[in-house]
Design a protein around this motif. Structure first.
Motif, PDB file in Angstrom:
ATOM      1  N   LEU A   1       4.985 -45.951 -42.368  1.00  0.00           N
ATOM      2  CA  LEU A   1       4.629 -47.136 -41.614  1.00  0.00           C
ATOM      3  C   LEU A   1       3.189 -47.069 -41.115  1.00  0.00           C
ATOM      4  O   LEU A   1       2.565 -46.008 -41.106  1.00  0.00           O
ATOM      5  CB  LEU A   1       5.571 -47.296 -40.422  1.00  0.00           C
ATOM      6  CG  LEU A   1       7.015 -47.709 -40.751  1.00  0.00           C
ATOM      7  CD1 LEU A   1       7.911 -47.513 -39.551  1.00  0.00           C
ATOM      8  CD2 LEU A   1       7.055 -49.151 -41.230  1.00  0.00           C
ATOM      9  N   ASN A   2       2.686 -48.226 -40.694  1.00  0.00           N
ATOM     10  CA  ASN A   2       1.353 -48.324 -40.097  1.00  0.00           C
ATOM     11  C   ASN A   2       0.255 -47.859 -41.049  1.00  0.00           C
ATOM     12  O   ASN A   2      -0.785 -47.350 -40.621  1.00  0.00           O
ATOM     13  CB  ASN A   2       1.295 -47.515 -38.798  1.00  0.00           C
ATOM     14  CG  ASN A   2       0.188 -47.987 -37.876  1.00  0.00           C
ATOM     15  OD1 ASN A   2      -0.236 -49.141 -37.942  1.00  0.00           O
ATOM     16  ND2 ASN A   2      -0.293 -47.104 -37.032  1.00  0.00           N
ATOM     17  N   GLN A   3       0.500 -48.043 -42.358  1.00  0.00           N
ATOM     18  CA  GLN A   3      -0.515 -47.717 -43.369  1.00  0.00           C
ATOM     19  C   GLN A   3      -0.394 -48.702 -44.524  1.00  0.00           C
ATOM     20  O   GLN A   3       0.692 -48.885 -45.060  1.00  0.00           O
ATOM     21  CB  GLN A   3      -0.326 -46.304 -43.930  1.00  0.00           C
ATOM     22  CG  GLN A   3      -0.789 -45.182 -43.043  1.00  0.00           C
ATOM     23  CD  GLN A   3      -0.811 -43.861 -43.797  1.00  0.00           C
ATOM     24  OE1 GLN A   3      -1.726 -43.567 -44.560  1.00  0.00           O
ATOM     25  NE2 GLN A   3       0.229 -43.062 -43.588  1.00  0.00           N
ATOM     26  N   SER A   4      -1.480 -49.298 -44.895  1.00  0.00           N
ATOM     27  CA  SER A   4      -1.492 -50.156 -46.078  1.00  0.00           C
ATOM     28  C   SER A   4      -2.347 -49.508 -47.154  1.00  0.00           C
ATOM     29  O   SER A   4      -3.149 -48.609 -46.882  1.00  0.00           O
ATOM     30  CB  SER A   4      -2.046 -51.543 -45.732  1.00  0.00           C
ATOM     31  OG  SER A   4      -3.352 -51.442 -45.202  1.00  0.00           O
ATOM     32  N   VAL A   5      -2.188 -49.946 -48.382  1.00  0.00           N
ATOM     33  CA  VAL A   5      -2.997 -49.466 -49.490  1.00  0.00           C
ATOM     34  C   VAL A   5      -4.223 -50.365 -49.586  1.00  0.00           C
ATOM     35  O   VAL A   5      -4.106 -51.559 -49.879  1.00  0.00           O
ATOM     36  CB  VAL A   5      -2.206 -49.473 -50.804  1.00  0.00           C
ATOM     37  CG1 VAL A   5      -3.102 -49.081 -51.979  1.00  0.00           C
ATOM     38  CG2 VAL A   5      -1.006 -48.532 -50.699  1.00  0.00           C
ATOM     39  N   ASN A   6      -5.387 -49.791 -49.336  1.00  0.00           N
ATOM     40  CA  ASN A   6      -6.630 -50.584 -49.348  1.00  0.00           C
ATOM     41  C   ASN A   6      -7.274 -50.647 -50.721  1.00  0.00           C
ATOM     42  O   ASN A   6      -7.849 -51.664 -51.104  1.00  0.00           O
ATOM     43  CB  ASN A   6      -7.626 -50.019 -48.339  1.00  0.00           C
ATOM     44  CG  ASN A   6      -7.263 -50.384 -46.910  1.00  0.00           C
ATOM     45  OD1 ASN A   6      -6.265 -51.068 -46.679  1.00  0.00           O
ATOM     46  ND2 ASN A   6      -8.054 -49.933 -45.961  1.00  0.00           N
TER      47      ASN A   6
END
Length: 396
Positions: A127-132
């Motif tokens: 959680l609290n992480q996106s793929v940039n």
């Protein structure tokens, strides 16, 4: 040692992809930008083509605990209030297509998939992480997350929605298009509605430049309402006053039948509110290269966002995931060939559903002679014109 797939997005598509990959004997690392897994209060229609996939994953029992099973699909005139056509669901759908047609709260669907994913030891949820962004080199795909972490895997699945960062890098085709359609959504407790406004069916109210959908969810305890109209979106949706939506919506509904207007106006009386979303989509998929390139593939809305006029947005994401499972299980093929096989087996069907959704929107919102012809055809052909064998059977 199992190969590892990285998944961007923790919505329905991302969780379905995680389940599929784990069932194909891959280790899974899923990245969701939110601080917790949650879904908004809206409904989903699941045709037998989708229910069969969920049953294959062993999810029939949790589904049965929360779905509603509408008795029929109806088309009615939003102007006169009269029924135009009816398609029986229930046992009829099971006999024809091998599974039920059900309706479900989006949050319940998300929770079922989340619990299934959490029960698989191969799945690791972040959680609290996106793929940039990502890079590919020497059969390794490396993602950079919003926490500035670099993580390596053997494949990347972009299931990060209509504004997908993975798609943006892979295809570089800009933002999704604004359709000029606005969706007003609400959810109410059926027991609080007058009996005449409750429903055990899926009803589509067809009117000039608009249509509405009502159906039960969560064992029939709640009613999901959607009214889609044509018009420009608010200039600043982040600060849009959602409490002001009802007067605007009622303005769109001028000239519609008293039943529909009464139903819409009951929402705030019962403590609910009308929420507003602009509908966005993309042109239909044109080739397998728009769904997979190298060690990266797109799934669900990231690949084929569509207008909701065939009720198949979530369904196509789940179908994608089922096909992804088959492709990832081809252990004698290179990863890039597996992903290409996935895309080859999905892009034409997704394009057909996108195109049919566009067509349905024009039919639902028709005016003049086209509207007259639509109503005449519905009255003459009844449920036959509402059935979609190629969709529910799972063919192209």
């Amino acid at each position: 040692m199992n190969k590892q797939v990285l998944i961007a997005g923790g919505g329905i598509g991302g969780l379905a992809a995680a389940i599929a990959a784990a069932r194909a004997d891959w280790d899974v690392r899923l990245f969701e930008r939110a601080t917790e897994f949650s879904e908004v209060g809206a409904g989903i229609q699941l045709g037998p083509n989708v229910v069969r996939r969920l049953q294959a994953w062993g999810l029939q029992r949790p589904l049965q605990q929360v779905v509603a099973s509408p008795s029929a699909l109806r088309a009615c005139s939003a102007v006169t209030g009269k029924e135009l056509a009816r398609l029986p669901l229930g046992r009829d759908m099971v006999q024809r297509y091998g599974a039920s047609y059900v309706t479900i709260h989006r949050a319940d669907m998300h929770e079922i998939l989340l619990q299934a994913a959490q029960n698989l030891p191969e799945v690791h949820l972040n959680l609290n992480q996106s793929v940039n962004s990502y890079t590919e080199q020497d059969s390794v795909v490396t993602i950079r997350t919003s926490a500035n972490k670099l993580i390596e895997g053997d494949a990347l699945i972009g299931a990060d929605g209509v504004r997908s960062a993975v798609r943006s890098q892979m295809l570089g085709d800009g933002p999704p298009r604004v359709t000029g359609h606005l969706a007003y959504r609400a959810m109410v407790h059926q027991a609080q509605l007058p009996k005449r406004l409750r429903t055990s069916e899926v009803t589509a109210w067809l009117g000039p430049h608009l249509h509405a959908i009502q159906y039960p969810v969560r064992r029939g305890e709640l009613q999901n309402l959607v009214v889609i109209v044509q018009g420009p979106p608010p200039a600043d949706l982040d600060h849009w006053d959602h409490s002001a939506n009802l007067p605007d919506l009622m303005q769109h509904l001028k000239g519609t039948c008293s039943y529909l207007q009464d139903l819409v106006q009951h929402v705030p009386d019962l403590g609910g509110e009308w929420r507003l979303w602009p509908v966005a989509d993309r042109v239909p998929v044109a080739s397998e290269a728009q769904m997979a390139q190298g060690m990266v593939a797109l799934l669900g809305d990231a690949a084929h966002p569509m207008r909701p006029y065939l009720a198949q947005g979530a369904g196509m994401a789940i179908e994608d995931a089922a096909e992804l499972q088959s492709a990832l299980s081809m252990h004698d093929l290179d990863v890039s060939l597996r992903l290409r096989r996935y895309a080859l087996n999905r892009w034409q069907r997704n394009a057909r559903v996108q195109e049919r959704s566009l067509r349905n929107g024009r039919i639902f919102h028709a005016t003049g002679v086209v509207r007259w012809g639509r109503d005449l055809s519905l009255r003459a052909l009844g449920g036959r014109i509402m059935d979609v064998p190629w969709l529910y059977e799972g063919a192209l």
